[in-house]
Design a protein around this motif. Structure first.
Motif, PDB file in Angstrom:
ATOM      1  N   UNK A  15      50.143  10.220  44.502  1.00  0.00           N
ATOM      2  CA  UNK A  15      50.449  10.919  45.748  1.00  0.00           C
ATOM      3  C   UNK A  15      49.183  11.392  46.451  1.00  0.00           C
ATOM      4  N   UNK A  16      49.196  11.351  47.793  1.00  0.00           N
ATOM      5  CA  UNK A  16      48.016  11.753  48.551  1.00  0.00           C
ATOM      6  C   UNK A  16      48.412  12.501  49.822  1.00  0.00           C
ATOM      7  N   UNK A  17      47.706  13.593  50.090  1.00  0.00           N
ATOM      8  CA  UNK A  17      47.929  14.399  51.285  1.00  0.00           C
ATOM      9  C   UNK A  17      46.648  14.390  52.113  1.00  0.00           C
ATOM     10  N   UNK A  18      46.774  14.072  53.393  1.00  0.00           N
ATOM     11  CA  UNK A  18      45.648  14.178  54.322  1.00  0.00           C
ATOM     12  C   UNK A  18      45.675  15.594  54.881  1.00  0.00           C
ATOM     13  N   UNK A  19      44.668  16.360  54.578  1.00  0.00           N
ATOM     14  CA  UNK A  19      44.558  17.739  55.051  1.00  0.00           C
ATOM     15  C   UNK A  19      43.361  17.797  55.996  1.00  0.00           C
ATOM     16  N   UNK A  20      43.639  18.021  57.279  1.00  0.00           N
ATOM     17  CA  UNK A  20      42.612  17.882  58.301  1.00  0.00           C
ATOM     18  C   UNK A  20      42.761  18.941  59.387  1.00  0.00           C
ATOM     19  N   UNK A  21      41.742  19.074  60.196  1.00  0.00           N
ATOM     20  CA  UNK A  21      41.798  19.981  61.341  1.00  0.00           C
ATOM     21  C   UNK A  21      42.310  19.266  62.589  1.00  0.00           C
ATOM     22  N   UNK A  22      42.419  17.949  62.527  1.00  0.00           N
ATOM     23  CA  UNK A  22      42.834  17.172  63.692  1.00  0.00           C
ATOM     24  C   UNK A  22      44.354  17.157  63.860  1.00  0.00           C
ATOM     25  N   UNK A  23      44.789  17.390  65.089  1.00  0.00           N
ATOM     26  CA  UNK A  23      46.218  17.358  65.387  1.00  0.00           C
ATOM     27  C   UNK A  23      46.600  16.142  66.226  1.00  0.00           C
ATOM     28  N   UNK A  24      45.685  15.218  66.391  1.00  0.00           N
ATOM     29  CA  UNK A  24      45.930  14.050  67.233  1.00  0.00           C
ATOM     30  C   UNK A  24      46.878  13.060  66.555  1.00  0.00           C
ATOM     31  N   UNK A  25      47.805  12.509  67.334  1.00  0.00           N
ATOM     32  CA  UNK A  25      48.738  11.525  66.803  1.00  0.00           C
ATOM     33  C   UNK A  25      48.006  10.297  66.264  1.00  0.00           C
ATOM     34  N   UNK A  26      46.910   9.928  66.920  1.00  0.00           N
ATOM     35  CA  UNK A  26      46.133   8.770  66.479  1.00  0.00           C
ATOM     36  C   UNK A  26      45.578   8.994  65.068  1.00  0.00           C
ATOM     37  N   UNK A  27      45.116  10.190  64.781  1.00  0.00           N
ATOM     38  CA  UNK A  27      44.600  10.499  63.446  1.00  0.00           C
ATOM     39  C   UNK A  27      45.729  10.498  62.412  1.00  0.00           C
ATOM     40  N   UNK A  28      46.884  10.979  62.818  1.00  0.00           N
ATOM     41  CA  UNK A  28      48.054  10.963  61.935  1.00  0.00           C
ATOM     42  C   UNK A  28      48.415   9.515  61.578  1.00  0.00           C
ATOM     43  N   UNK A  29      48.395   8.638  62.565  1.00  0.00           N
ATOM     44  CA  UNK A  29      48.704   7.221  62.327  1.00  0.00           C
ATOM     45  C   UNK A  29      47.665   6.582  61.422  1.00  0.00           C
ATOM     46  N   UNK A  30      46.386   6.895  61.652  1.00  0.00           N
ATOM     47  CA  UNK A  30      45.319   6.349  60.814  1.00  0.00           C
ATOM     48  C   UNK A  30      45.474   6.791  59.361  1.00  0.00           C
TER      49      UNK A  30
END
Length: 63
Positions: A15-30
């Motif tokens: 399992x993996x969680x991306x924890x980031x400061x970015x709220x951009x949909x493009x970053x979510x898709x990446x």
């Protein structure tokens, strides 16, 4: 993502969680394309993170 390569060697899902400061949909898709299961933005509440991790690894008693 290195963890996904490790999965193939070990024969089980990591399992993996991306924890980031970015709220951009493009970053979510990446992040999704990179193999992350969940995408969360900082700051994150520790109770929420505990809940997300427990659900991700199947520990329903913490949910």
């Amino acid at each position: 993502m290195k963890a996904r390569n490790l999965e193939a060697k070990r024969g089980r899902k990591i399992p993996a969680i991306a924890l980031t400061a970015s709220t951009l949909d493009e970053d979510r898709k990446r992040a999704s394309l990179a193999g992350y299961d969940i995408y969360r933005c900082k700051p994150i509440d520790l109770d929420e993170l505990t809940f997300v991790v427990a659900n991700l690894i199947g520990l329903e008693q913490y949910a």
